[in-house]
Design a protein around this motif. Structure first.
Motif, PDB file in Angstrom:
ATOM      1  N   ASP A  72     -16.921  18.963  22.053  1.00 33.79           N
ATOM      2  CA  ASP A  72     -17.077  20.366  21.652  1.00 33.79           C
ATOM      3  C   ASP A  72     -16.266  21.284  22.571  1.00 33.79           C
ATOM      4  OD1 ASP A  72     -18.470  22.498  20.081  1.00 33.79           O
ATOM      5  OD2 ASP A  72     -19.263  22.985  22.065  1.00 33.79           O
ATOM      6  N   LEU A  73     -16.325  21.027  23.864  1.00 34.51           N
ATOM      7  CA  LEU A  73     -15.564  21.820  24.838  1.00 34.51           C
ATOM      8  C   LEU A  73     -14.070  21.767  24.531  1.00 34.51           C
ATOM      9  CD1 LEU A  73     -15.286  23.276  27.667  1.00 34.51           C
ATOM     10  CD2 LEU A  73     -15.004  20.956  28.613  1.00 34.51           C
ATOM     11  N   LEU A  74     -13.564  20.580  24.301  1.00 33.72           N
ATOM     12  CA  LEU A  74     -12.130  20.405  24.054  1.00 33.72           C
ATOM     13  C   LEU A  74     -11.698  21.080  22.751  1.00 33.72           C
ATOM     14  CD1 LEU A  74     -11.913  16.690  25.194  1.00 33.72           C
ATOM     15  CD2 LEU A  74     -10.869  18.647  26.360  1.00 33.72           C
ATOM     16  N   ILE A  75     -12.523  20.944  21.727  1.00 32.95           N
ATOM     17  CA  ILE A  75     -12.195  21.583  20.442  1.00 32.95           C
ATOM     18  C   ILE A  75     -12.155  23.094  20.607  1.00 32.95           C
ATOM     19  CG2 ILE A  75     -13.040  22.037  18.109  1.00 32.95           C
ATOM     20  CD1 ILE A  75     -14.087  19.167  18.043  1.00 32.95           C
ATOM     21  N   ARG A  76     -13.124  23.646  21.337  1.00 33.14           N
ATOM     22  CA  ARG A  76     -13.166  25.092  21.546  1.00 33.14           C
ATOM     23  C   ARG A  76     -11.946  25.596  22.303  1.00 33.14           C
ATOM     24  NH1 ARG A  76     -16.752  26.365  24.908  1.00 33.14           N
ATOM     25  NH2 ARG A  76     -17.997  24.478  25.231  1.00 33.14           N
ATOM     26  N   HIS A  77     -11.316  24.716  23.060  1.00 32.48           N
ATOM     27  CA  HIS A  77     -10.144  25.121  23.840  1.00 32.48           C
ATOM     28  C   HIS A  77      -8.840  24.613  23.222  1.00 32.48           C
ATOM     29  CE1 HIS A  77     -13.216  26.044  26.894  1.00 32.48           C
ATOM     30  NE2 HIS A  77     -12.329  26.914  27.329  1.00 32.48           N
ATOM     31  N   GLY A  78      -8.887  24.302  21.930  1.00 30.75           N
ATOM     32  CA  GLY A  78      -7.647  24.031  21.213  1.00 30.75           C
ATOM     33  C   GLY A  78      -7.210  22.591  21.093  1.00 30.75           C
ATOM     34  N   ALA A  79      -8.098  21.654  21.301  1.00 30.02           N
ATOM     35  CA  ALA A  79      -7.720  20.243  21.131  1.00 30.02           C
ATOM     36  C   ALA A  79      -7.281  19.988  19.696  1.00 30.02           C
ATOM     37  CB  ALA A  79      -8.897  19.335  21.480  1.00 30.02           C
ATOM     38  N   LEU A 106     -19.278  16.485  14.281  1.00 30.37           N
ATOM     39  CA  LEU A 106     -18.591  17.597  14.941  1.00 30.37           C
ATOM     40  C   LEU A 106     -17.115  17.636  14.544  1.00 30.37           C
ATOM     41  CD1 LEU A 106     -18.990  19.868  17.008  1.00 30.37           C
ATOM     42  CD2 LEU A 106     -18.481  18.210  18.809  1.00 30.37           C
ATOM     43  N   LEU A 107     -16.476  16.494  14.535  1.00 29.72           N
ATOM     44  CA  LEU A 107     -15.057  16.426  14.189  1.00 29.72           C
ATOM     45  C   LEU A 107     -14.819  16.827  12.729  1.00 29.72           C
ATOM     46  CD1 LEU A 107     -14.136  13.109  16.029  1.00 29.72           C
ATOM     47  CD2 LEU A 107     -13.356  15.405  16.645  1.00 29.72           C
ATOM     48  N   ILE A 108     -15.681  16.355  11.839  1.00 28.80           N
ATOM     49  CA  ILE A 108     -15.538  16.704  10.420  1.00 28.80           C
ATOM     50  C   ILE A 108     -15.711  18.200  10.224  1.00 28.80           C
ATOM     51  CG2 ILE A 108     -16.619  16.493   8.145  1.00 28.80           C
ATOM     52  CD1 ILE A 108     -17.184  13.548   8.813  1.00 28.80           C
ATOM     53  N   ARG A 109     -16.713  18.776  10.877  1.00 28.50           N
ATOM     54  CA  ARG A 109     -16.972  20.219  10.729  1.00 28.50           C
ATOM     55  C   ARG A 109     -15.807  21.068  11.243  1.00 28.50           C
ATOM     56  NH1 ARG A 109     -20.607  22.105  13.791  1.00 28.50           N
ATOM     57  NH2 ARG A 109     -21.693  20.329  14.694  1.00 28.50           N
ATOM     58  N   HIS A 110     -15.023  20.500  12.146  1.00 29.50           N
ATOM     59  CA  HIS A 110     -13.897  21.244  12.698  1.00 29.50           C
ATOM     60  C   HIS A 110     -12.558  20.818  12.097  1.00 29.50           C
ATOM     61  CE1 HIS A 110     -16.876  22.466  15.732  1.00 29.50           C
ATOM     62  NE2 HIS A 110     -16.095  23.508  15.895  1.00 29.50           N
ATOM     63  N   GLY A 111     -12.620  20.167  10.938  1.00 32.95           N
ATOM     64  CA  GLY A 111     -11.394  19.935  10.192  1.00 32.95           C
ATOM     65  C   GLY A 111     -10.707  18.598  10.348  1.00 32.95           C
ATOM     66  N   ALA A 112     -11.390  17.600  10.861  1.00 31.17           N
ATOM     67  CA  ALA A 112     -10.769  16.279  10.964  1.00 31.17           C
ATOM     68  C   ALA A 112     -10.432  15.751   9.568  1.00 31.17           C
ATOM     69  CB  ALA A 112     -11.703  15.296  11.668  1.00 31.17           C
ATOM     70  N   GLU A 113      -9.240  15.219   9.409  1.00 31.50           N
ATOM     71  CA  GLU A 113      -8.820  14.662   8.129  1.00 31.50           C
ATOM     72  C   GLU A 113      -9.399  13.245   8.000  1.00 31.50           C
ATOM     73  OE1 GLU A 113      -4.645  15.021   7.256  1.00 31.50           O
ATOM     74  OE2 GLU A 113      -4.491  16.836   8.480  1.00 31.50           O
ATOM     75  N   VAL A 114     -10.213  13.044   6.974  1.00 27.85           N
ATOM     76  CA  VAL A 114     -10.973  11.798   6.875  1.00 27.85           C
ATOM     77  C   VAL A 114     -10.155  10.620   6.359  1.00 27.85           C
ATOM     78  CG1 VAL A 114     -13.193  12.957   6.619  1.00 27.85           C
ATOM     79  CG2 VAL A 114     -11.845  12.426   4.577  1.00 27.85           C
ATOM     80  N   ASP A 115      -9.033  10.875   5.717  1.00 21.04           N
ATOM     81  CA  ASP A 115      -8.280   9.772   5.112  1.00 21.04           C
ATOM     82  C   ASP A 115      -6.981   9.414   5.834  1.00 21.04           C
ATOM     83  OD1 ASP A 115     -10.054   9.067   3.081  1.00 21.04           O
ATOM     84  OD2 ASP A 115      -9.310  10.633   1.744  1.00 21.04           O
ATOM     85  N   LEU A 116      -6.784   9.916   7.032  1.00 21.58           N
ATOM     86  CA  LEU A 116      -5.610   9.502   7.794  1.00 21.58           C
ATOM     87  C   LEU A 116      -5.698   8.001   8.058  1.00 21.58           C
ATOM     88  CD1 LEU A 116      -5.196  12.374  10.426  1.00 21.58           C
ATOM     89  CD2 LEU A 116      -3.848  11.955   8.359  1.00 21.58           C
ATOM     90  N   GLN A 117      -4.557   7.324   8.080  1.00 18.36           N
ATOM     91  CA  GLN A 117      -4.530   5.880   8.273  1.00 18.36           C
ATOM     92  C   GLN A 117      -3.758   5.502   9.528  1.00 18.36           C
ATOM     93  OE1 GLN A 117      -3.367   5.072   3.934  1.00 18.36           O
ATOM     94  NE2 GLN A 117      -4.745   3.366   4.354  1.00 18.36           N
TER      95      GLN A 117
END
Length: 211
Positions: A72-79, A106-117
């Motif tokens: 969460d910390l890293l995402i908030r700071h632009g990871a 947490l990753l999904i809620r912040h836009g992680a692409e679920v189908d990357l391979q």
């Protein structure tokens, strides 16, 4: 660790110095779950998205080790959530394969692409199915993960779950597929009913004009 780190930083320690393997102080803090040290390093200018010789980032390491607060910390700071390592894996794939439900959420809620391979064609869904994490399999499916995606060898998440004997993952995938098929059939039926109703109204209007 925090007090020592702050003392060193105040006396000019290079916050982004990389070791021979490319790792940084923030990467070590992320891997070990040291949220306050990570926050301190970032405040002193630590780069949030460095990659070591394996392509790992602080976010990937924190996700792998189930450190939700550090993630969460890293995402908030632009990871950058969707960066890939040298094997083509993302933080989401790491978390899914390691059974980190809260981190996956947490990753999904912040836009992680679920189908990357990955380089071998694996997705986060495949990683979760192969490792036997049904709750994560379900969360990824609900987030739109493609159950029909295949690895470079042609395997789907369902096939991988069957291969490893993860009956609950198999059940989740099959039930989700059945529910999707039923929903699609219902949608087609609704469209047909609407089309028929429109055709009937059109026919009635023509008859009225003739009269």
């Amino acid at each position: 660790h925090e007090r020592v780190s702050e003392l060193l930083l105040r006396h000019g320690a290079e916050v982004n110095l990389q070791r021979s393997d490319g790792s940084t102080a923030l990467m070590r803090a992320a891997y070990n779950g040291h949220e306050r040290v990570g926050d301190l390093l970032i405040r002193y200018g630590a780069e949030v998205n460095p990659q070591d010789s394996d392509g790992d980032t602080p976010l990937m390491l924190a996700a792998l080790q189930r450190h939700e607060r550090v993630v969460d910390l890293l995402i908030r700071h632009g990871a950058e959530i969707n960066l890939k390592d040298s094997d083509g894996c993302t933080a989401l794939m790491r978390a899914a394969g390691n059974g980190c439900e809260q981190v996956v959420e947490l990753l999904i809620r912040h836009g992680a692409e679920v189908d990357l391979q990955s380089c071998v064609g694996n997705t986060a869904l495949m990683s979760a199915a192969y490792r036997g994490h049904p709750a994560i399999v379900l969360r990824l499916l609900r987030a739109g993960a493609d159950a029909a995606a295949r690895t470079n060898k042609g395997n789907t998440a369902l096939q991988l779950a069957k291969e490893k004997g993860h009956a609950e993952c198999v059940r989740v995938i099959e039930e989700h597929a059945s529910a999707e098929a039923a929903a699609e059939a219902a949608a087609r039926e609704a469209e047909r009913a609407v089309a028929e109703a429109q055709a009937a109204r059109h026919a009635e209007a023509l008859l009225a004009e003739e009269e």
